[in-house]
Write a protein that holds these residues in place. Structure first.
Motif, PDB file in Angstrom:
ATOM      1  N   PRO A  70       0.804  -1.231   0.000  1.00  0.00           N
ATOM      2  CA  PRO A  70       0.000   0.000   0.000  1.00  0.00           C
ATOM      3  C   PRO A  70       0.835   1.277   0.000  1.00  0.00           C
ATOM      4  N   GLU A  71       0.150   2.408  -0.233  1.00  0.00           N
ATOM      5  CA  GLU A  71       0.853   3.682  -0.369  1.00  0.00           C
ATOM      6  C   GLU A  71       1.242   4.323   0.956  1.00  0.00           C
ATOM      7  N   ASP A  72       0.442   4.110   1.999  1.00  0.00           N
ATOM      8  CA  ASP A  72       0.721   4.955   3.178  1.00  0.00           C
ATOM      9  C   ASP A  72       2.090   4.752   3.827  1.00  0.00           C
ATOM     10  N   PRO A  73       2.602   3.508   3.947  1.00  0.00           N
ATOM     11  CA  PRO A  73       3.965   3.420   4.505  1.00  0.00           C
ATOM     12  C   PRO A  73       4.988   4.152   3.628  1.00  0.00           C
ATOM     13  N   LEU A  74       4.751   4.182   2.325  1.00  0.00           N
ATOM     14  CA  LEU A  74       5.683   4.856   1.412  1.00  0.00           C
ATOM     15  C   LEU A  74       5.592   6.369   1.593  1.00  0.00           C
ATOM     16  N   VAL A  75       4.358   6.865   1.624  1.00  0.00           N
ATOM     17  CA  VAL A  75       4.164   8.308   1.817  1.00  0.00           C
ATOM     18  C   VAL A  75       4.693   8.719   3.202  1.00  0.00           C
ATOM     19  N   ASN A  76       4.583   7.808   4.168  1.00  0.00           N
ATOM     20  CA  ASN A  76       5.095   8.098   5.520  1.00  0.00           C
ATOM     21  C   ASN A  76       6.602   7.932   5.632  1.00  0.00           C
TER      22      ASN A  76
END
Ligand code: AMP
Ligand code: GLY
Length: 424
Positions: A70-76
């Motif tokens: 998913p995107e959120d760990p990357l965006v975080n």
């Protein structure tokens, strides 16, 4: 090597299946995974955004590669977190760094990136509350429908398409001043409406080289005939008939190459997937959005068509050696039908027992929102299963996936029966 996959949806089940078949994979762990991923590896109770726990697990199990779904760990900033910690800095994480993830994490960033690199996309401007009046004036220069986008991540709900100018102005105000989308709406991108048919192209890059993966079309609305509320995705088809060789060539020349070159020029660290949402405007590809990860349910249609060892592909990405890989693609069509919980994308109930999975033949049953309670598979999310079948024809693939959906039973199950119809 031991591999850790982060995420818990249908996309991650598809990743887990492909990784588990890799000649390079000794042990596969999925954090946190779902009832389906446990048939491909070991689920672990670690949340992808809890970086300290991810680190502890990686060290404990001698993980040699981390793949982020998913995107959120990357965006975080999970990639930056790894790179700045001596204990784990040599363990590759497939996904962009925090800046690269802004291609998805900020619509304003991604539009400005496209503009800097001459990548075809809808004209736009960005407004904050201080510039509300200018936002109204900008809307007055556009033709309806009006497209308003919350700048930040809004779980796929941050885009409004509005026919009426006054309503568009009201919505702009409520996004900027009333926090309609929370912090994600502190900035709003207003852009020209593009008319056409959408598809998605997936690119894997090691930062120097790239491979274009099979294209797919997803079905976003809950209702047949593309009606009703937006969902995470109700089905997918790959390949996409209208994304033919000529269209894909234009996409590569005008969009993929400038995107990769732009990342290089700006020294943006990017080893991972770029999901390019495209509008086919009279045969010309225009970018609607970038995502910094694979799509869901597109992954469930795309990965089963990739015959190349997926672990080798991930390792080559980490090693900046994608140029040495020959991608082998299954020419058949993949059709994915998503089964959801009744009420989704609004309120729905969970914990209904699932029956009939064992009756499914010739279809991949990817679990999305499932759990195991007392030894039984139960529903545990809005999207419950993604059913993917391969066949020489789209109709043949759809027939198999619909037959599978017919076998799988749980209370208030729903799926769209018109997936792929528009492509025939
Ligand atoms: P996005 O989150 O940017 O992908 O937008 C969500 C959906 O809104 C897209 O999949 C399109 O269906 C639609 N959309 C976004 N931008 C535009 C645009 N400029 N013109 C027409 N439709 C759009
Ligand atoms: N299916 C659309 C997405 O993954 O964003």
């Amino acid at each position: 090597m031991n591999i850790l996959l982060l995420g818990s949806g249908g996309r991650e089940h598809a990743f887990a299946l492909s990784l588990s078949k890799s000649a390079l994979c000794s042990k596969l762990f999925i954090a946190p995974g779902n009832a389906g991923t446990s048939s491909c590896g070991t689920n672990v109770n670690v949340q992808p955004n809890d970086f300290e726990s991810v680190k502890a697990f990686v060290l404990k199990e001698s993980i040699a590669l981390v793949v982020v779904g998913p995107e959120d760990p990357l965006v975080n900033g999970i990639v930056d977190f790894f790179e700045s910690d001596v204990a784990i800095k040599n363990i590759p994480v497939i996904g962009p760094g925090k800046t690269g993830a802004q291609l998805e994490g900020s619509k304003d960033f991604s539009k400005a990136f496209m503009q800097r690199h001459g990548i075809p996309t809808a004209g736009y401007d960005t407004f904050t509350f201080a510039k509300l009046e200018e936002g109204y004036k900008f809307l007055e220069t556009l033709n309806p429908p009006y497209v308003l986008k919350a700048d930040g991540l809004a779980a796929g709900k941050g885009v409004l398409i509005i026919n009426d100018l006054d309503i568009a102005k009201q919505e702009l105000k409520s996004m900027l001043s009333d926090g309609k989308f929370g912090k994600a709406g502190d900035k709003v991108v207003i852009e020209e409406f593009l008319s056409g048919i959408e598809c998605s192209v997936f690119v894997l890059t090691d930062g120097k080289h790239y491979k274009i993966l099979p294209a797919a079309k997803d079905y976003k609305r809950i209702g047949e005939g593309d009606t009703g509320l937006n969902t995470g995705g109700m089905g997918a088809v790959s390949p996409v008939p209208f994304a033919d060789a000529a269209f894909l060539k234009k996409t590569e020349e005008r969009i993929v190459i400038p995107t990769i070159e732009g990342l290089k020029k700006e020294a943006i660290n990017y080893k991972g997937f770029i999901f390019i949402g495209l509008m086919n405007v009279g045969g010309e590809p225009m970018v609607i959005e970038y995502n910094c990860r694979m799509g869901d349910p597109e992954t469930e249609a795309v990965l089963p068509r990739i015959k190349t060892d997926f672990g080798v592909l991930m390792q080559a990405t980490a090693d900046e050696k994608l140029d040495t890989i020959q991608l082998e693609i299954d020419e058949r069509t993949a059709a994915t039908v998503v089964m959801v919980s009744g009420g989704y994308p609004g309120n729905y109930e969970k914990d209904y027992e699932v029956r009939g999975i064992e009756k499914v033949e010739d279809t991949l049953v990817f679990h999305a929102g499932t759990a195991v309670t007392n030894g039984n598979v139960v529903t545990n999310g809005g999207r419950v299963f993604a059913l993917t079948s391969l066949d020489e024809t789209l109709q043949g693939a759809l027939n198999k996936s619909f037959a599978a959906a017919h076998h799988i039973n749980y209370d208030y199950a729903y799926y769209r029966k018109d997936i792929g119809k528009d492509l025939m």
